[in-house]
Design a protein around this motif. Structure first.
Motif, short mmCIF file in Angstrom:
data_model
loop_
_atom_site.label_atom_id
_atom_site.label_comp_id
_atom_site.label_asym_id
_atom_site.label_seq_id
_atom_site.Cartn_x
_atom_site.Cartn_y
_atom_site.Cartn_z
N ASN A 208 0.89 -1.23 -0.06
CA ASN A 208 -0.06 -0.07 0.01
C ASN A 208 0.74 1.23 -0.03
O ASN A 208 2.11 1.15 0.29
N PRO A 209 0.37 2.37 -0.37
CA PRO A 209 0.98 3.65 -0.28
C PRO A 209 1.66 3.96 1.23
O PRO A 209 1.11 3.31 2.25
N HIS A 210 2.91 4.32 1.25
CA HIS A 210 3.50 4.42 2.73
C HIS A 210 3.60 3.19 3.31
O HIS A 210 3.54 3.19 4.73
N ALA A 211 3.46 2.03 2.65
CA ALA A 211 3.70 0.72 3.33
C ALA A 211 2.62 0.52 4.38
O ALA A 211 2.71 0.01 5.25
N GLY A 212 1.47 1.14 4.14
CA GLY A 212 0.16 0.95 4.87
C GLY A 212 0.08 2.11 5.81
O GLY A 212 -1.07 1.94 6.58
N GLU A 213 1.06 3.02 6.26
CA GLU A 213 0.90 4.11 6.96
C GLU A 213 0.43 3.39 8.52
O GLU A 213 -0.77 3.89 9.23
N GLY A 214 0.88 2.49 8.89
CA GLY A 214 0.76 1.81 10.27
C GLY A 214 -0.76 1.30 10.32
O GLY A 214 -1.45 1.29 11.44
N GLY A 215 -1.24 0.90 9.19
CA GLY A 215 -2.68 0.28 9.14
C GLY A 215 -3.65 1.34 8.51
O GLY A 215 -4.77 0.78 8.42
N HIS A 216 -3.46 2.44 8.67
CA HIS A 216 -4.32 3.60 8.34
C HIS A 216 -4.57 3.55 6.62
O HIS A 216 -5.70 4.03 6.28
N LEU A 217 -3.64 2.78 6.03
CA LEU A 217 -4.00 2.92 4.58
C LEU A 217 -3.74 1.50 4.02
O LEU A 217 -3.44 0.90 2.91
N GLY A 218 -4.42 0.52 4.80
CA GLY A 218 -4.18 -0.99 4.55
C GLY A 218 -3.68 -1.80 5.37
O GLY A 218 -2.50 -1.12 6.22
N ARG A 219 -4.24 -2.94 5.62
CA ARG A 219 -3.52 -3.82 6.78
C ARG A 219 -2.40 -4.92 6.28
O ARG A 219 -2.16 -5.86 6.95
N GLU A 220 -2.38 -5.07 5.01
CA GLU A 220 -1.80 -6.12 4.28
C GLU A 220 -0.43 -6.23 4.93
O GLU A 220 0.23 -7.31 5.06
N GLU A 221 0.37 -5.10 5.27
CA GLU A 221 1.68 -5.14 5.66
C GLU A 221 1.58 -5.73 7.11
O GLU A 221 2.59 -6.48 7.49
N ILE A 222 0.82 -5.38 7.93
CA ILE A 222 0.73 -5.63 9.45
C ILE A 222 0.33 -7.02 9.67
O ILE A 222 1.00 -7.93 10.15
N GLU A 223 -0.80 -7.57 8.39
CA GLU A 223 -1.09 -8.91 8.92
C GLU A 223 -0.35 -9.94 8.08
O GLU A 223 -0.32 -11.01 8.29
N ILE A 224 0.31 -9.60 6.74
CA ILE A 224 0.83 -10.46 6.09
C ILE A 224 2.35 -10.31 5.70
O ILE A 224 2.99 -11.18 6.09
N ILE A 225 2.56 -8.98 5.37
CA ILE A 225 4.03 -8.86 4.66
C ILE A 225 5.06 -8.82 5.95
O ILE A 225 5.97 -9.68 5.79
N GLU A 226 4.71 -8.02 7.01
CA GLU A 226 5.69 -7.75 8.05
C GLU A 226 6.07 -9.14 8.55
O GLU A 226 7.34 -9.58 8.88
N PRO A 227 4.86 -9.96 9.07
CA PRO A 227 5.19 -11.30 9.70
C PRO A 227 5.96 -12.32 8.83
O PRO A 227 6.70 -13.27 9.35
N THR A 228 5.73 -12.31 7.71
CA THR A 228 6.36 -13.26 6.74
C THR A 228 7.84 -12.92 6.53
O THR A 228 8.75 -13.90 6.50
N LEU A 229 7.98 -11.82 6.57
CA LEU A 229 9.41 -11.36 6.34
C LEU A 229 10.12 -11.56 7.52
O LEU A 229 11.43 -11.86 7.59
N ALA A 230 9.58 -11.52 8.59
CA ALA A 230 10.15 -11.64 10.01
C ALA A 230 10.34 -13.23 10.04
O ALA A 230 11.69 -13.69 10.49
N SER A 231 9.66 -14.19 9.77
CA SER A 231 9.85 -15.34 9.57
C SER A 231 10.89 -15.77 8.75
O SER A 231 11.68 -16.59 8.94
N LEU A 232 11.04 -15.37 7.43
CA LEU A 232 12.10 -15.53 6.60
C LEU A 232 13.44 -15.01 7.18
O LEU A 232 14.39 -15.78 6.92
N ARG A 233 13.42 -14.30 8.09
CA ARG A 233 14.58 -13.56 8.50
C ARG A 233 15.22 -14.50 9.50
O ARG A 233 16.50 -14.85 9.78
N GLN A 234 14.46 -15.27 10.41
CA GLN A 234 14.73 -16.41 11.06
C GLN A 234 15.36 -17.62 10.25
O GLN A 234 16.18 -18.25 10.83
N GLU A 235 15.07 -17.54 9.09
CA GLU A 235 15.73 -18.70 8.24
C GLU A 235 16.97 -18.26 7.78
O GLU A 235 17.75 -19.06 6.93
N GLY A 236 17.27 -16.79 7.99
CA GLY A 236 18.89 -16.37 7.38
C GLY A 236 18.63 -15.49 6.26
O GLY A 236 19.74 -14.79 5.59
#
Length: 333
Positions: A208-236
């Motif tokens: 979303n614009p501004h990567a969702g603006e903390g949920g004000h412009l969409g919640r895909e970053e909070i609910e999907i993208i951020e948790p998935t990236l965090a999980s992948l970082r645990q893989e290295g």
């Protein structure tokens, strides 16, 4: 020792044959086999007033050294119907797919270290009664690859795509944790094994614009993208983001990045093509083979005129060579 590569000449009525012939005018560091109709190349060379020695080869007699300047190795693949530059003919739709099949199967068998593709015309192949949505999907099916990733690259920028050719209204639903995970893993793996980058640093765009603006412009970053990236970082995986796409593509961020992971087609490719149109390459990641392509279409209006720019094909060729050489070094190491 030189490696051997396949070049498919693409839509016969387009500029693919012209581009293939132009390659004969420059020395090649590896063996390049053009998979096309010998008669098509001979007619186009005459039209372009190019003196090219078309040397016919087959799997029974593959050459081991690059063709001399002024010559082109050709694996003759006959047309189904005569071809006029600039005029599409559905009767040749199957011919185009035959060239792709020969190249891909040759890569799988080890005859070729990689394949480079000139542009095809999806519409005329479908008019021939053959369901075809593009090189990427065709090669994924042929190699039985479940997930592939489209990567476009130009000098200073590589962009991988989570989603590709989708209507914009369908994109958000397609950016799932599963898809993002598979795409990011493939991008990381192939940057390591096909590009020789030990620890790729990948910048991930928000949806979303501004990567969702903390949920004000969409919640895909909070609910999907951020948790998935965090999980992948645990893989290295070295993933940064999600970052706002309108500021990610700036020198400050790109200076130390090996690739950008964009959520949808125009989010990433608009910037890349602005930076390097005509000097960019399309790479299909995730395949068990190396495949690169030009970043443009068939340019039917330019076929046979000699008024073409071969820059993108040269980048596609060089990239395929570098990827194969990198793989060869990794295997020996």
């Amino acid at each position: 020792m030189p490696l051997r590569f396949a070049l498919t000449a693409g839509e016969p009525a387009g500029i693919g044959p012209d581009l293939s012939l132009l390659l004969s005018q420059q020395a090649q560091s590896h063996v390049l086999i053009c998979i096309a109709a010998h008669s098509l190349l001979a007619e186009r060379a005459a039209l372009l007033k190019l003196s090219v020695d078309l040397i016919q080869v087959t799997p029974a007699d593959w050459p081991s050294t690059p063709a001399p300047v002024g010559a082109l190795y050709v694996w003759d693949t006959p047309l189904a119907a005569p071809c006029t530059p600039g005029i599409l003919d559905a009767r040749n739709g199957a011919y185009v797919l035959t060239t792709l099949t020969r190249a891909a199967e040759g890569c799988l068998k080890g005859d070729f270290a990689g394949m480079i593709t000139a542009p095809v015309h999806k519409g005329v192949i479908n008019e021939a009664g053959i369901a075809f949505s593009g090189h990427t999907e065709f090669l994924a099916d042929l190699t039985q690859t479940e997930q592939v990733v489209m990567l476009l690259a130009t000098e200073g920028l590589r962009v991988g795509l989570v989603t590709t050719h989708l209507p914009l209204r369908d994109v958000a639903d397609a950016v799932t944790a599963d898809t993002l995970t598979r795409v990011a893993r493939i991008l990381d793996h192939d940057l390591k094994h096909k590009f020789g980058i030990e620890q790729p640093r990948i910048l991930a765009c928000g949806l979303n614009p501004h990567a969702g603006e903390g949920g004000h412009l969409g919640r895909e970053e909070i609910e999907i993208i951020e948790p998935t990236l965090a999980s992948l970082r645990q893989e290295g995986l070295n993933l940064i983001g999600p970052l706002p796409a309108d500021t990610l593509f700036t020198p400050k961020h790109l200076e130390h990045a090996d690739a950008v992971l964009a959520m949808y087609h125009d989010q990433g490719l608009t910037v890349l093509k602005f930076l390097g149109f005509g000097r960019a390459v399309n790479v299909t990641l995730g395949l068990p083979i190396i495949r690169t392509s030009v970043d443009h279409g068939t340019a039917l209006d330019l076929a046979g005129t000699g008024n073409i720019d071969s820059g993108s094909l040269h980048v596609a060729l060089t990239t395929a060579y570098q990827m194969a050489e990198s793989q060869q070094r990794a295997t020996k190491g």
